[in-house]
Write a protein that holds these residues in place. Sequence first.
Motif, short mmCIF file in Angstrom:
data_model
loop_
_atom_site.label_atom_id
_atom_site.label_comp_id
_atom_site.label_asym_id
_atom_site.label_seq_id
_atom_site.Cartn_x
_atom_site.Cartn_y
_atom_site.Cartn_z
N ARG A 140 13.61 4.07 2.74
CA ARG A 140 13.93 4.93 2.26
C ARG A 140 14.65 4.61 0.81
N LEU A 141 15.21 3.58 0.60
CA LEU A 141 15.67 3.10 -0.80
C LEU A 141 14.61 2.89 -1.70
N HIS A 142 13.55 2.16 -1.42
CA HIS A 142 12.41 1.75 -2.03
C HIS A 142 11.75 3.17 -2.53
N GLU A 143 11.25 3.77 -1.73
CA GLU A 143 10.89 5.24 -2.06
C GLU A 143 11.59 5.99 -3.19
N SER A 144 12.94 6.05 -2.69
CA SER A 144 13.77 6.71 -3.66
C SER A 144 13.82 6.10 -4.99
N MET A 145 13.85 4.63 -5.10
CA MET A 145 13.72 3.84 -6.36
C MET A 145 12.48 4.39 -7.06
N CYS A 146 11.61 4.56 -6.55
CA CYS A 146 10.17 4.89 -7.10
C CYS A 146 10.39 6.07 -7.77
N ALA A 149 6.69 -2.66 -8.59
CA ALA A 149 7.46 -3.43 -7.84
C ALA A 149 8.18 -2.90 -6.54
N TYR A 150 8.42 -1.77 -6.58
CA TYR A 150 9.03 -1.07 -5.26
C TYR A 150 7.75 -0.37 -4.28
N THR A 151 6.57 -0.35 -4.86
CA THR A 151 5.54 0.30 -4.08
C THR A 151 4.87 -0.82 -3.57
N ASP A 152 4.78 -2.12 -4.14
CA ASP A 152 4.49 -3.08 -3.59
C ASP A 152 5.39 -3.70 -2.42
N MET A 153 6.57 -3.39 -2.44
CA MET A 153 7.37 -4.05 -1.45
C MET A 153 7.26 -2.94 -0.13
N VAL A 154 7.11 -1.86 -0.63
CA VAL A 154 6.78 -0.82 0.64
C VAL A 154 5.48 -0.94 1.39
N ILE A 155 4.59 -1.58 0.67
CA ILE A 155 3.12 -1.47 1.25
C ILE A 155 3.27 -3.10 1.95
N SER A 156 3.99 -4.11 1.49
CA SER A 156 3.86 -5.36 2.08
C SER A 156 4.72 -5.18 3.51
N HIS A 157 5.66 -4.24 3.61
CA HIS A 157 6.27 -3.98 4.70
C HIS A 157 5.97 -2.65 5.57
N ALA A 158 4.77 -2.19 5.57
CA ALA A 158 4.33 -1.21 6.07
C ALA A 158 3.93 -1.69 7.59
#
Length: 114
Positions: free
Chosen positions: A85-91, A105-114
């Motif tokens: 939620r924090l990473h999506e909100s940051m995007c 940088a934030y979408t990459d983190m979301v994808i790598s932790h999907a």
Amino acid sequence: KKAIHTTQAEPLSLVAFIALEQIIMAKDMTVPDPKVRMSLALLFLRAGKHSIQVAAFPSALSYFERGLSFLGEDGWERNHELSLRLHESMCHACYLNALPDRVPAYTDMVISHA
């Protein structure tokens, strides 16, 4: 400390926003207790979402950044949903602040932790 213990259904009080602003100003504040760090990250998420609702986009960006800082290196393992939620909100906040170059940088983190 009371500001940390609000429920998600309760709106954040003025006192909570003042406390969060003080935490932002204390840039190198360390919080050793992981539960307190997660509570603070959640409060910053809520403050950021409220800031978006009232079109205070720079504040939202600041709140989300500070919330992310409290997740720590084990944030994804400790609380995957809050991290997501924090990473999506940051995007979202990056786009609202005309900072699209920061989004990958934030979408990459979301994808790598999907």
